[in-house]
Design a protein around this motif. Structure first.
Motif, PDB file in Angstrom:
ATOM      1  N   THR A   1       0.835  -1.217   0.000  1.00 25.75           N
ATOM      2  CA  THR A   1       0.000   0.000   0.000  1.00 25.75           C
ATOM      3  C   THR A   1       0.858   1.249   0.000  1.00 25.75           C
ATOM      4  OG1 THR A   1      -1.730  -1.193   1.204  1.00 25.75           O
ATOM      5  CG2 THR A   1      -1.853   1.211   1.192  1.00 25.75           C
ATOM      6  N   GLU A   2       1.956   1.207   0.765  1.00 18.53           N
ATOM      7  CA  GLU A   2       2.858   2.359   0.814  1.00 18.53           C
ATOM      8  C   GLU A   2       3.517   2.610  -0.544  1.00 18.53           C
ATOM      9  OE1 GLU A   2       5.604   1.459   3.878  1.00 18.53           O
ATOM     10  OE2 GLU A   2       4.165   1.684   5.502  1.00 18.53           O
ATOM     11  N   GLU A   3       3.752   1.554  -1.300  1.00 23.71           N
ATOM     12  CA  GLU A   3       4.429   1.695  -2.579  1.00 23.71           C
ATOM     13  C   GLU A   3       3.458   1.883  -3.743  1.00 23.71           C
ATOM     14  OE1 GLU A   3       7.316  -1.273  -3.321  1.00 23.71           O
ATOM     15  OE2 GLU A   3       8.134  -1.258  -1.279  1.00 23.71           O
TER      16      GLU A   3
ATOM     17  N   GLN B   1      -7.717  -0.346   2.061  1.00 21.11           N
ATOM     18  CA  GLN B   1      -8.256   0.988   1.848  1.00 21.11           C
ATOM     19  C   GLN B   1      -8.093   1.435   0.403  1.00 21.11           C
ATOM     20  OE1 GLN B   1      -5.811   3.258   4.426  1.00 21.11           O
ATOM     21  NE2 GLN B   1      -3.961   3.001   3.218  1.00 21.11           N
ATOM     22  N   VAL B   2      -7.212   0.773  -0.340  1.00 28.37           N
ATOM     23  CA  VAL B   2      -6.958   1.135  -1.731  1.00 28.37           C
ATOM     24  C   VAL B   2      -7.977   0.437  -2.620  1.00 28.37           C
ATOM     25  CG1 VAL B   2      -5.276   1.139  -3.608  1.00 28.37           C
ATOM     26  CG2 VAL B   2      -4.513   1.408  -1.244  1.00 28.37           C
ATOM     27  N   ARG B   3      -8.691   1.221  -3.374  1.00 25.17           N
ATOM     28  CA  ARG B   3      -9.762   0.688  -4.212  1.00 25.17           C
ATOM     29  C   ARG B   3      -9.250  -0.362  -5.193  1.00 25.17           C
ATOM     30  NH1 ARG B   3     -13.938   4.115  -8.078  1.00 25.17           N
ATOM     31  NH2 ARG B   3     -14.560   2.386  -9.405  1.00 25.17           N
ATOM     32  N   ALA B   4      -8.093  -0.132  -5.797  1.00 27.31           N
ATOM     33  CA  ALA B   4      -7.569  -1.072  -6.789  1.00 27.31           C
ATOM     34  C   ALA B   4      -7.339  -2.441  -6.166  1.00 27.31           C
ATOM     35  CB  ALA B   4      -6.269  -0.534  -7.380  1.00 27.31           C
ATOM     36  N   PHE B   5      -6.752  -2.489  -4.961  1.00 24.76           N
ATOM     37  CA  PHE B   5      -6.558  -3.761  -4.262  1.00 24.76           C
ATOM     38  C   PHE B   5      -7.901  -4.412  -3.967  1.00 24.76           C
ATOM     39  CE2 PHE B   5      -2.185  -2.491  -2.426  1.00 24.76           C
ATOM     40  CZ  PHE B   5      -1.549  -3.141  -3.464  1.00 24.76           C
TER      41      PHE B   5
ATOM     42  N   SER C   1      -1.942  15.223  -1.939  1.00 27.48           N
ATOM     43  CA  SER C   1      -1.816  13.765  -1.965  1.00 27.48           C
ATOM     44  C   SER C   1      -2.858  13.118  -1.089  1.00 27.48           C
ATOM     45  CB  SER C   1      -0.411  13.369  -1.488  1.00 27.48           C
ATOM     46  OG  SER C   1      -0.193  13.815  -0.158  1.00 27.48           O
ATOM     47  N   GLU C   2      -3.235  13.832  -0.016  1.00 29.60           N
ATOM     48  CA  GLU C   2      -4.263  13.267   0.857  1.00 29.60           C
ATOM     49  C   GLU C   2      -5.601  13.225   0.139  1.00 29.60           C
ATOM     50  OE1 GLU C   2      -6.203  14.021   5.279  1.00 29.60           O
ATOM     51  OE2 GLU C   2      -4.597  15.291   4.532  1.00 29.60           O
ATOM     52  N   GLY C   3      -5.902  14.305  -0.591  1.00 30.64           N
ATOM     53  CA  GLY C   3      -7.148  14.319  -1.330  1.00 30.64           C
ATOM     54  C   GLY C   3      -7.197  13.261  -2.406  1.00 30.64           C
ATOM     55  N   ARG C   4      -6.059  13.066  -3.080  1.00 28.16           N
ATOM     56  CA  ARG C   4      -6.027  12.035  -4.117  1.00 28.16           C
ATOM     57  C   ARG C   4      -6.202  10.661  -3.508  1.00 28.16           C
ATOM     58  NH1 ARG C   4      -1.738  15.218  -5.783  1.00 28.16           N
ATOM     59  NH2 ARG C   4      -0.195  13.695  -5.109  1.00 28.16           N
ATOM     60  N   MET C   5      -5.595  10.454  -2.335  1.00 23.22           N
ATOM     61  CA  MET C   5      -5.735   9.149  -1.691  1.00 23.22           C
ATOM     62  C   MET C   5      -7.166   8.923  -1.259  1.00 23.22           C
ATOM     63  SD  MET C   5      -3.699   6.704  -1.301  1.00 23.22           S
ATOM     64  CE  MET C   5      -3.801   5.069  -0.576  1.00 23.22           C
ATOM     65  N   ASP C   6      -7.853  10.011  -0.829  1.00 23.56           N
ATOM     66  CA  ASP C   6      -9.250   9.871  -0.443  1.00 23.56           C
ATOM     67  C   ASP C   6     -10.085   9.427  -1.641  1.00 23.56           C
ATOM     68  OD1 ASP C   6      -8.693  10.569   2.100  1.00 23.56           O
ATOM     69  OD2 ASP C   6      -9.246  12.694   1.891  1.00 23.56           O
TER      70      ASP C   6
ATOM     71  N   PHE D   1     -13.715  -1.328   6.667  1.00 25.00           N
ATOM     72  CA  PHE D   1     -12.739  -1.902   7.606  1.00 25.00           C
ATOM     73  C   PHE D   1     -13.431  -2.821   8.604  1.00 25.00           C
ATOM     74  CE2 PHE D   1      -8.776   0.353   6.810  1.00 25.00           C
ATOM     75  CZ  PHE D   1      -9.208   1.338   5.952  1.00 25.00           C
ATOM     76  N   ASP D   2     -14.366  -3.627   8.060  1.00 28.47           N
ATOM     77  CA  ASP D   2     -15.100  -4.506   8.960  1.00 28.47           C
ATOM     78  C   ASP D   2     -14.192  -5.481   9.693  1.00 28.47           C
ATOM     79  OD1 ASP D   2     -18.138  -4.790   7.049  1.00 28.47           O
ATOM     80  OD2 ASP D   2     -17.676  -3.581   8.803  1.00 28.47           O
ATOM     81  N   THR D   3     -13.250  -6.064   8.964  1.00 27.43           N
ATOM     82  CA  THR D   3     -12.486  -7.167   9.544  1.00 27.43           C
ATOM     83  C   THR D   3     -11.033  -6.850   9.782  1.00 27.43           C
ATOM     84  OG1 THR D   3     -12.057  -8.016   7.330  1.00 27.43           O
ATOM     85  CG2 THR D   3     -14.008  -8.840   8.448  1.00 27.43           C
TER      86      THR D   3
END
Length: 1041
Positions: free
Chosen positions: A71-73, A133-137, A982-987, A995-997
């Motif tokens: 996720t960081e990368e 949290q990343v939509r692509a993943f 970058s925060e807005g783009r990440m949002d 984050f249920d589980t």
């Protein structure tokens, strides 16, 4: 490179997937850690992540830590990933990706998936990624997990079948007598059954892990596409392995999701259910679900998404096939009326439902008995039912829509014209109730619509989707149908016209039938006597009726039959000429008597003249009657009416109409050989007209010219769209017309000064009237009109160019002055045309925005307040533009509310006062307005220079005291930050994460701003589902759970 191979091969999609999987299996058998690492990186790369999981990470880190590192990368700057990227390279990626997972499980189903290593690792990884949290993943892993589950369902189904077969073999062997029983075989069968049971338990554990770890959380994901994937796959599971999945514990998820706010998700629910209701063997297991969610399915037939409505109707049709007792009459009626929908797929689906409900019950025919025809055929009652339904629906002007809706499923019934003719002409059978007059009218209208549909092979007006190329089979069917229509109705039409000769509505519809005949069949089929009978009936109808619709229908029928390509032309032409000779002779005789009697003529005389004139006029519409010299008679009639003033109104109207047709036919003849001559004469007339209008009122003439250019520009936008090419012939043609208009103003600029200024004002306002279709920052919709307007800049006086330039700047923003893209070239060229010959101090390209500091300071300068008696710049005294009418101007396909404020600031203009003739001379002239604007601009610039001087002096003094440079205390330029943080783009990238589980805390990294808090996006039913979904809570507690 090895890490990339699997992803690259699947992305290209050129290799056979089974060979790719077999190669991976071989590598897994050789070194399972290395092969599994390749598979993990395959899923990571399929998500669009550039990171790579190393062997060390795989050995020493948990899945959650690996996912955090990936996720960081992840590349935040782009929201695209393989499943969403457009383009030919990625077109087949999704199907290749899904196929790879399916083949992988299929090839591993006998050994590797049970080694408690490969599947455990993959399921754990996909479960963790699906909570990312990343939509692509989240999107990619959910698709992979659902396809993995589907593959496991197939494996479980095969295991179940093998277990049943093994059990039957065991029972058969055990039931043998002791002497023939093979104990060794019993032992092997028991061992095999035990093995299969263990494998079955393993597979069920895997499926439970995927279902509870992925599906239960992701079917309510905030991303509609992810929700749709889940619902689509659960439908597959229930259809493939109904014994395990087709129960209320799984059906409830589909039922709940039918209330989803996104159409694509509701659509997946309906298609999943269709697969279940199609199999009648499963109906018993669907009874509880049907009773609970039937009302929701019925309501979805009116869904705002047409695709959803179509599938909802098709689902109800399947429910109708399974049992006729579930749907109430009210439920069915809510679908029936959709056969009149303007959206054809909805109407066709509703037509199939109607056909299954009302027409599926037909009388059985006895074997060996001769086929019943006419009103004795099995279709007779069905055709009556169609008529009854049509009349009960009370939409009697939409028979064509009803026929079109039923055409695909009931064409055989609707093409039974022999039965329809028999119902109209033959006497009812003993005990049979005859059709009423109203029912006969409806049947004739439906019959005409079926003939038109068969002959033309396209939907009625309002339902067409453009021209469609017919197949060879369709063309043959069309020819066969036209032949059948001609053979039947050529014989039946004369007696039908004779029976209903006095009924205008019935006759009008019947007379339209010959338009669809194959006229050659009159000759080849030896049907000339029926043609003679038809012509006699038409003549009698013309003599009996004065209704315009009936007469026009007779005229159209003659026009259809008078085709020189066919042998029957001479016969029909003679009959037509005889009829017209009689009508014209009668009209001439009656008219002479009528005019001779003058005021002594009674109403009966006037009626005779009017009725004969109406018949002639109806024929003159479609036939050239120049040979009968009708102009002289009508001129005499109209001239007498003008002199005496007592001519009946209807006679005058039809006489004018007949004269109108006389002129049109003459013009049509003249235009064939001398169009160029008349074009030149027409051009001279227009030039003289423009000259006269300019002499009468120069300003109104100028406004008319600019209005005509605006009309042409709007028509061009409607045809080419807002992204048109300025080098196109349409735009160049308008610009050339503007150049010619400009030449008509001559060389005396003083005489045309006011008119030219008004023309530029209207043109500027039109150019900035509508905002950009591209949103804020784009050019106004009509900006290219400035390129046309620049053709008139040379007609402006030197001092007026500055005034017009000032008026132009009121519509411009700071950003517009800086634009240099091609789409802004019209504005640049127009400003340059105004600078030519203007004052250098105000005609700079930047126009007051040349320096960054001055632009900032200018924002703080208040505009001078207009003094009393001085017209404000925002309300220039100009004459109002003429109002546009719908017939004069076609606006582009745009709509805007009256209170709409566009992206670009428009000048506020007060509504023009009502003109009063006595004060007309007091209106200030255009020159006064321009002089006032110049005075105000000079005053504003003088005040601005004074304020800038005072501020500069203050800054100099302050800088000297501090001993520093001027820029240290200067204001920071106000620059809009157009880059998203970058925060807005990440949002944006992570919108709707759940984050249920799992909660993942990301430490700050070098390429990311530190996040103070990551808030989990818990599921909110109101954000996805309709309110009605909450009503099912009790149902879940009491029934499903």
């Amino acid at each position: 490179m090895e890490n990339m191979m699997l992803f690259e091969v699947v992305k290209l999609g050129r290799s056979a997937m089974q060979s790719v999987v077999d190669d991976w299996i071989e590598s897994y058998k050789h070194d399972r850690d290395a092969a599994l690492l390749d598979l993990i990186n395959f899923f990571i790369q399929c998500s669009g992540c550039k990171g790579v999981v190393s062997a060390e990470m795989f050995r020493n880190m948990q899945n959650s830590e690996i996912i955090r590192r990936m996720t960081e990368e992840f590349d935040e700057d782009s929201g695209d990933y393989p499943l969403t990227i457009a383009g030919p390279q990625w077109k087949k990626f999704k199907s290749s990706f899904c196929e790879f997972i399916s083949v992988l499980v299929r090839q591993c189903q006998y050994s590797i998936i049970y080694d408690e290593y490969m599947m455990d690792t993959v399921i754990s990884l996909l479960t963790g990624l699906s909570d990312s949290q990343v939509r692509a993943f989240r999107h990619t892993s959910t698709l992979a997990a659902m396809k993995l589950m589907t593959a496991l369902v197939n494996v479980a189904l095969n295991l179940s079948i093998n277990m049943d077969n093994t059990q039957r073999q065991y029972e058969a062997e055990r039931n043998k007598i002791v002497a023939k029983r093979a104990n060794d075989r019993l032992e092997l069968l028991l061992q095999k059954r035990k093995e299969l049971q263990e494998n079955q338990d393993e597979i069920e554990n895997m499926m439970n892990a995927i279902f509870k770890g992925v599906f239960v959380h992701r079917y309510r994901d905030s991303i509609a596409e992810i929700r749709a994937i889940c619902i689509e796959e659960i439908g597959v599971w229930m259809k493939l392995y109904s014994d395990a999945f087709l129960n209320d514990s799984y059906l409830k998820y589909v039922g709940w999701t039918m209330h989803d706010k996104q159409g694509e998700v509701r659509l997946k629910c309906l298609t999943a259910l269709q697969g279940l209701y199609y199999n009648r063997e499963l109906n018993a297991r669907l009874e509880l679900f049907t009773s609970r969610f039937k009302d929701r399915i019925v309501s979805m037939t009116l869904d705002k998404e047409y695709d959803v409505a179509v599938q909802a109707i098709k689902l109800l049709t399947l429910v109708l096939n399974s049992t006729d007792e579930v749907l109430t009459p009210e439920d069915c009626e809510s679908v029936y009326h959709l056969v009149y929908s303007a959206h054809r797929p909805v109407a066709v689906a509703a037509g199939e439902f109607l056909y299954k409900k009302l027409f599926s019950q037909r009388e059985p025919e006895e074997e060996g008995a001769p086929k019943r025809r006419g009103r004795q055929s099995p279709n007779a009652n069905l055709i009556k039912t169609t008529v009854f339904f049509f009349l009960e629906s009370e939409l009697h002007e939409h028979a064509a829509y009803l026929v079109d809706s039923l055409w695909e499923c009931g064409a055989e019934l609707l093409k039974d014209w022999e039965c329809m003719i028999s119902l109209l002409l033959d006497d009812p059978l003993p005990g049979e109730e005859a059709l009423t007059d109203r029912q006969e009218t409806a049947l004739i209208e439906i019959m005409l619509c079926t003939v038109r549909q068969a002959a033309e092979c396209h939907p009625p007006v309002g339902r067409g989707t453009g021209k469609r190329v017919m197949t060879a089979k369709e063309k043959k069917t069309q020819l066969d149908d036209r032949t059948k229509i001609t053979e039947l109705f050529a014989v039946a039409l004369p007696p039908l016209l004779a029976k209903y000769a006095v009924d205008a509505e019935k006759v009008t519809n019947l007379l339209l039938l010959p338009q669809f005949f194959d006229l050659e069949i009159y000759t080849t089929g030896r049907l000339e006597k029926h043609l003679e009978a038809l012509l006699r009936q038409i003549k009698e109808i013309v003599e009996k009726h004065t209704d315009t619709e009936v007469l026009e229908a007779c005229s159209k029928t003659y026009h259809s039959l008078c085709n020189e390509e066919f042998t029957i032309f001479n016969r029909v032409d003679i009959a037509r000429s005889q009829l017209l000779d009689e009508l014209v002779d009668k009209f001439t005789r009656l008219l002479e008597d009528f005019l001779r009697e003058g005021e002594d003529a009674d109403e009966d005389d006037a009626y005779q003249v009017l009725s004969t004139l109406k018949r002639i006029t109806a024929f003159h519409n479609a036939h050239d009657l120049s040979g009968w010299d009708l102009f002289t008679s009508n001129f005499k009639l109209l001239n007498t009416g003008i002199e005496n003033g007592d001519m009946p109104e209807q006679i005058v109207i039809h006489s004018l109409q007949c004269t109108h047709y006389v002129i049109l036919w003459q013009l049509a003849k003249l235009s064939e050989g001398s169009s160029r001559k008349y074009y030149n004469d027409y051009g001279d007339i227009i030039k003289e007209t423009m000259s006269k209008t300019r002499q009468i009122d120069k300003i109104q003439c100028a406004k008319t010219l600019i209005l005509s250019l605006q009309q042409l520009f709007n028509e061009m936008l409607s045809d080419l769209g807002h992204g048109f090419d300025r080098s196109s012939s349409a735009f160049c043609g308008i610009k050339e017309l503007a150049r010619r208009f400009s030449l008509t103003f001559g060389l005396d600029q003083v005489k045309t000064r006011d008119a030219i200024a008004m023309l530029h004002k209207d043109g500027i306002e039109f150019a900035f009237k509508d905002p950009s279709p591209q949103g804020e920052g784009g050019p106004p919709l009509n900006l290219a009109f400035l390129d046309i307007l620049s053709e008139f800049s040379s007609k402006l006086m030197r001092q007026d160019k500055r005034t017009v330039h000032m008026y132009l700047e009121r519509f411009m923003t700071f950003q517009m002055a800086l634009q240099r893209e091609d789409c802004w070239l019209p504005l640049i060229s127009y400003r340059n045309s105004l600078q030519a010959g203007g004052d250098d101090d105000t005609m700079s390209v930047m126009s007051g925005y040349s320096s960054r500091g001055s632009s900032v300071r200018s924002k703080k300068i208040k505009p001078p307040v207009a003094t009393v008696g001085t017209p404000s710049m925002q309300t220039p005294v100009m004459m109002p533009s003429p109002h546009l009418t719908s017939t004069a101007m076609r606006d582009p396909k745009r709509s805007r509310d009256d209170g709409y404020m566009g992206v670009y600031p428009l000048p506020h203009e007060q509504p023009p006062p009502h003109p009063h003739p006595q004060h007309h001379q007091q209106t200030p002239s255009q020159v006064t307005w321009m002089l006032t604007q110049r005075q105000q601009e000079e005053a504003r610039q003088q005040q601005e220079r004074a304020m800038n001087y005072a501020k500069l002096r203050s800054n100099l003094q302050h800088a000297i005291r501090r001993g520093t440079g001027l820029m240290e205390e200067d204001e920071e330029p106000i620059v809009e930050d157009v880059m998203m943080s970058s925060e807005g783009r990440m949002d944006d990238l992570n919108e709707g994460m759940d984050f249920d589980t799992m909660d993942i805390d990301l430490p700050p990294s070098k390429n990311r701003r530190e996040r103070s808090e990551l808030k989990p996006d818990y599921f909110d039913p109101a954000s996805i589902m309709d309110e009605s979904v909450n009503e099912m809570k009790g149902f879940e507690d009491s029934t499903y759970m």
